[in-house]
Design an enzyme around this catalytic site. Structure first.
Site, mmCIF file in Angstrom:
data_model
loop_
_atom_site.group_PDB
_atom_site.id
_atom_site.type_symbol
_atom_site.label_atom_id
_atom_site.label_comp_id
_atom_site.label_asym_id
_atom_site.label_seq_id
_atom_site.Cartn_x
_atom_site.Cartn_y
_atom_site.Cartn_z
ATOM 1 N N GLU A 89 -6.067 -12.060 4.107
ATOM 2 C CA GLU A 89 -7.087 -11.003 3.994
ATOM 3 C C GLU A 89 -7.805 -11.153 2.660
ATOM 4 O O GLU A 89 -7.214 -10.894 1.610
ATOM 5 C CB GLU A 89 -6.422 -9.609 4.054
ATOM 6 C CG GLU A 89 -5.650 -9.362 5.331
ATOM 7 C CD GLU A 89 -4.913 -8.013 5.343
ATOM 8 O OE1 GLU A 89 -5.035 -7.243 4.362
ATOM 9 O OE2 GLU A 89 -4.230 -7.748 6.333
ATOM 10 N N HIS B 134 0.849 -1.205 0.000
ATOM 11 C CA HIS B 134 0.000 0.000 0.000
ATOM 12 C C HIS B 134 0.882 1.252 0.000
ATOM 13 O O HIS B 134 0.498 2.275 -0.567
ATOM 14 C CB HIS B 134 -0.879 0.037 1.253
ATOM 15 C CG HIS B 134 -2.063 -0.865 1.198
ATOM 16 N ND1 HIS B 134 -3.137 -0.631 0.369
ATOM 17 C CD2 HIS B 134 -2.348 -2.002 1.881
ATOM 18 C CE1 HIS B 134 -4.044 -1.585 0.544
ATOM 19 N NE2 HIS B 134 -3.584 -2.438 1.452
ATOM 20 N N HIS C 132 -7.538 -7.989 0.205
ATOM 21 C CA HIS C 132 -6.265 -7.350 -0.159
ATOM 22 C C HIS C 132 -5.652 -8.011 -1.393
ATOM 23 O O HIS C 132 -5.520 -9.232 -1.461
ATOM 24 C CB HIS C 132 -5.301 -7.445 1.032
ATOM 25 C CG HIS C 132 -3.939 -6.879 0.758
ATOM 26 N ND1 HIS C 132 -3.471 -5.714 1.343
ATOM 27 C CD2 HIS C 132 -2.931 -7.311 -0.036
ATOM 28 C CE1 HIS C 132 -2.247 -5.454 0.918
ATOM 29 N NE2 HIS C 132 -1.890 -6.432 0.073
ATOM 30 N N ASP D 70 -7.268 -2.629 -1.408
ATOM 31 C CA ASP D 70 -8.240 -3.359 -0.587
ATOM 32 C C ASP D 70 -9.610 -3.070 -1.177
ATOM 33 O O ASP D 70 -9.971 -1.900 -1.363
ATOM 34 C CB ASP D 70 -8.224 -2.856 0.866
ATOM 35 C CG ASP D 70 -6.920 -3.167 1.574
ATOM 36 O OD1 ASP D 70 -6.221 -4.105 1.153
ATOM 37 O OD2 ASP D 70 -6.618 -2.476 2.568
HETATM 38 C C1 LIG Z 1 -4.232 -3.040 7.810
HETATM 39 C C2 LIG Z 1 -4.578 -3.900 6.626
HETATM 40 N N1 LIG Z 1 -5.734 -3.363 5.970
HETATM 41 C C3 LIG Z 1 -3.416 -3.963 5.663
HETATM 42 O O1 LIG Z 1 -3.405 -3.210 4.718
HETATM 43 N N2 LIG Z 1 -2.461 -4.871 5.856
HETATM 44 C C4 LIG Z 1 -1.356 -4.979 4.956
HETATM 45 C C5 LIG Z 1 -0.714 -6.333 5.097
HETATM 46 C C6 LIG Z 1 -0.328 -3.889 5.181
HETATM 47 O O2 LIG Z 1 -0.298 -3.255 6.235
HETATM 48 O O3 LIG Z 1 0.518 -3.706 4.274
HETATM 49 ZN ZN LIG Z 2 -4.534 -4.087 2.152
#
Ligand SMILES: C[C@@H](N)C(=O)N[C@H](C)C(=O)O
Ligand SMILES: [Zn+2]
Length: 273
Positions: free
Chosen positions: A253, A182, A256, A189
């Site tokens: 997840e 991200h 994601h 997401d």
């Molecule tokens: C916090 C969750 N939505 C997320 O994005 N997790 C990934 C693994 C990250 O923090 O990169």
């Molecule tokens: Zn994510």
């Protein structure tokens, strides 16, 4: 759809248009591979035990963060100047609801104080529009609903500070290790939404940090009554169109998807602050 149209269709001859359609059809039939980014044990404590966040009291698309029209905010300008592309919401194809721009997220706080637009690397944005097109062919009437896209590293630090030292640390990338995709605009997401913009049931809410959100033993989850067959089918449809566009899902997840590996992102791009 707007970027896709701008980049691929406007002002091109009809023959190019036809060629584009053939390429799109082929890419909609393509295949991706599951890459697991997290390998930790699946037994976790619900996140509300750590943060006080109660999933039952919020809807997945509750308080609506307004996307400002006109001028970009300082954070939005920074992301645009870093070369990221805005995913422009389009009621018929892609919806944007940045959950971290509301307090209805696992931290209970507004983390995106001046970020109302979803940004991705241009190549990830193109993949997302391809996924949206694959979904339109597969199930017209459904659309992609974006919960998060590019995330500044400062926000990543806030998230990490909440989960470090808890069983939930596996669900957040550690900024000290370079953060996650991200932070490069290379992960998104999202979920599927119906014609009324209502998210389809997926078995858990977004950012449910527990086994029910994992994708590697979903048949067992169904057999044990922890998610329904319909919820699994919805996840499978989301994964199908995202994989067809070249994204790779994350084992822990269902929402994601990565556009590339961390190694590729680190080699080619810089994380956004
Ligand atoms: C916090 C969750 N939505 C997320 O994005 N997790 C990934 C693994 C990250 O923090 O990169
Ligand atoms: Zn994510």
């Amino acid at each position: 759809m707007k970027v896709f149209h701008r980049e691929f269709f406007y002002g091109r001859p009809v023959s190019l248009l036809a060629l584009g359609c053939v390429v799109l059809l082929i890419s909609c039939r393509g295949r991706g591979a599951i890459h697991t980014a997290l390998t930790s044990s699946a037994d976790t404590v619900p996140v509300e035990a750590v943060t006080g966040y109660d999933y039952d009291t919020v809807s997945a698309i509750g308080a609506e963060p307004e996307r400002e029209t006109g001028a970009l905010s300082p954070t939005e300008r920074r992301l645009a100047e870093a070369g990221l592309t805005e995913i422009v919401p389009d009621d018929t194809a892609i919806l944007v609801h940045l959950v971290y721009a509301t307090p209805e997220n696992f931290t209970g706080k507004v983390l995106y104080t001046d970020l109302r637009r979803a940004y991705l690397l241009p190549e990830a944005a193109r993949m997302l529009y391809r996924a949206s097109e694959c979904l339109r062919r597969e199930r017209p009437g459904l659309r992609l609903l974006i919960y998060d896209a590019a995330r500044p590293m400062s926000v990543q630090r806030e998230m990490w500070n909440l989960v470090k030292g808890t069983p939930q640390y596996i669900y957040v990338s550690n900024p000290a290790n370079g953060g996650g995709l991200h932070n490069y605009g290379a992960a998104v997401d999202l979920t599927l939404a119906d014609g009324n913009s209502a998210p389809l049931p997926m078995g858990t809410p977004f950012d449910y940090f527990g086994q029910e959100a994992h994708i590697d033993r979903e048949d067992e989850l169904v057999a044990q009554g922890r998610i329904t067959q319909q919820e699994l089918d919805n996840r499978l449809l989301l994964r199908k169109v995202m994989r067809q566009a070249g994204f790779r899902p994350l084992r822990s997840e269902w929402w994601h998807f990565n556009a590339m590996t961390r190694a590729e992102a680190r080699e080619r791009y810089r994380a956004v602050e």
